[in-house]
Design an enzyme around this catalytic site. Structure first.
Site, short mmCIF file in Angstrom:
data_model
loop_
_atom_site.label_atom_id
_atom_site.label_comp_id
_atom_site.label_asym_id
_atom_site.label_seq_id
_atom_site.Cartn_x
_atom_site.Cartn_y
_atom_site.Cartn_z
N LYS A 37 -21.54 36.58 -3.72
CA LYS A 37 -20.22 36.30 -3.15
C LYS A 37 -19.17 37.21 -3.78
O LYS A 37 -19.44 37.91 -4.76
CB LYS A 37 -19.85 34.83 -3.41
CG LYS A 37 -19.71 34.47 -4.88
CD LYS A 37 -19.38 33.00 -5.07
CE LYS A 37 -19.23 32.68 -6.56
NZ LYS A 37 -18.89 31.27 -6.79
N TYR A 262 7.64 53.78 -14.61
CA TYR A 262 8.69 52.86 -14.17
C TYR A 262 9.39 52.20 -15.36
O TYR A 262 8.78 51.87 -16.37
CB TYR A 262 8.11 51.77 -13.27
CG TYR A 262 7.76 52.24 -11.88
CD1 TYR A 262 8.71 52.86 -11.07
CD2 TYR A 262 6.47 52.07 -11.38
CE1 TYR A 262 8.38 53.29 -9.79
CE2 TYR A 262 6.14 52.48 -10.10
CZ TYR A 262 7.10 53.09 -9.32
OH TYR A 262 6.79 53.52 -8.05
#
Length: 369
Positions: A37, A262
């Site tokens: 999964k 940033y």
């Protein structure tokens, strides 16, 4: 075709090593269900399933769409859908997937659909809640379930199963043993009244390690398949399967007082050489790895991440590393590196692995470590 230069290499030899490690802990007749999964725990569920298709007895996925992807890729091995939803039941049947029926709402919906089609002895799985309190019938539901099953030949119970809540925690042995005993009692009731004996399974990776006597008919191996056990000792016996690599896109020479990234999060105190790498938080790297808390490997040397992790890029300090644009960068290639990333990110390895973005190229390789 995905030609993104940031690539996750899935180590097929490591997968096979890990599978065999758990196989040698099992009785000869115990079956293995491989959990693929969440894109194979962040790798590639299809490639992993194709590689393991002739080596395991079952696959498990969380949702129908994951199982459909395996079927469309040619996987013929039985596939258990752990968390099916009523709107997907027809698709589950169309692709010969096997649903886990965990409460009367979905149980009745599937039996109704099976009757309408009609199906004949379609394989279903029934989950019981023995203490995790997530999905599953209660033991008090057994009589009603058996009555319904005896009234139909449209479905047949392939397995009964449950899920351990704390199988890795030695402090919770009493709780876990109680779960196992409760599950054994549930199985006995079915065996006594159903007329046939479905497969039984309750053990996950750490359950296989810590509760070998509770193997029943099958075990489910998830995180262990991808290189992580329930403690450092077990993990050391396994091999890392996930190797995330990229390249240096650009190198900058940063003068003292200049900033990187940033919010000007990194300020150079001395002449600094930085390398920009095309991988960021959109690819699964936590922003907590910025500002020298995380690192990558370039030419066998650690390069710390400087400034903030960007959406698509990170910048690293390569002042003392002999490197050039285009050189390979290792984001992680070992259990230790993955554990470090998880620790710095204040999470668990499961999340670190499954966070790997689908835009990252995935390739399963064999023949080298």
């Amino acid at each position: 075709m995905n030609n993104h230069v940031t690539v996750l290499e899935i180590n097929g030899d490591a997968l096979l090593h890990n599978l065999n490690y758990f196989k040698q802990k099992l009785q000869p007749k115990t079956k293995i269900l491989a959990v693929v999964k969440a894109f194979g725990y962040g790798s590639d569920g299809v490639q992993v399933a194709q590689f393991l298709a002739d080596k395991v007895d079952y696959f498990a996925v969380a949702y129908a769409v994951e199982g459909i992807a395996l079927r469309e890729a040619g996987i013929k091995t039985p596939i258990l859908v752990l968390h099916p939803q009523i709107p997907n039941l027809q698709s589950i049947i169309d692709h010969r997937l096997e649903p886990n029926l965990y409460n009367f709402k979905i149980f009745n919906a599937f039996l109704k659909l099976a009757d309408e089609i009609p199906l004949m002895n379609y394989p279903i799985h029934i989950k019981f809640n023995t203490g995790l309190n997530r999905l599953g019938f209660w033991h008090t539901d057994i009589p009603k379930i058996i009555t319904s099953l005896k009234e139909t030949n449209h479905v047949k119970v392939q397995s009964l199963f449950s899920h351990l809540a704390a199988s890795e925690d030695v402090e919770e042995q009493d709780f876990t043993v109680n779960q196992i005993n409760n599950f054994a009692y549930i199985a006995q009731q079915f065996y006594k009244h159903l007329g046939y004996e479905p497969m039984l399974h309750i053990l996950n990776t750490s359950g296989v390690v810590n509760y070998a006597k509770a193997q029943f008919d099958m075990v489910r191996v998830g995180i262990g398949l991808y290189g992580f056990g329930n403690d450092e000792k077990e993990t050391a016996q396994l091999k890392n399967t996930h190797n995330l690599k990229s390249i240096i896109s650009q190198i900058h020479l940063i003068e003292p007082g200049e900033t990187v990234g940033y919010n000007r999060a990194f300020v150079a105190k001395k002449p600094t050489k930085s390398a920009t790498i095309p991988v960021g938080h959109a690819d699964g790297l936590s922003r907590k790895l910025g500002n020298k808390k995380g690192f990558v490997i370039i030419n066998n040397q650690k390069a710390k991440i400087i400034g903030n992790v960007c959406m698509d890029m990170i910048m690293v300090d390569v002042t003392k590393i002999d490197c050039k644009e285009g050189d390979e960068v290792i984001i992680f290639n070992s259990q230790d590196m993955l554990q470090h990333i998880a620790d710095v990110s204040e999470t668990i390895v499961y999340e670190t692995l499954t966070a790997i973005s689908q835009r990252v190229s995935k390739i399963l390789k064999q023949g080298k470590d």
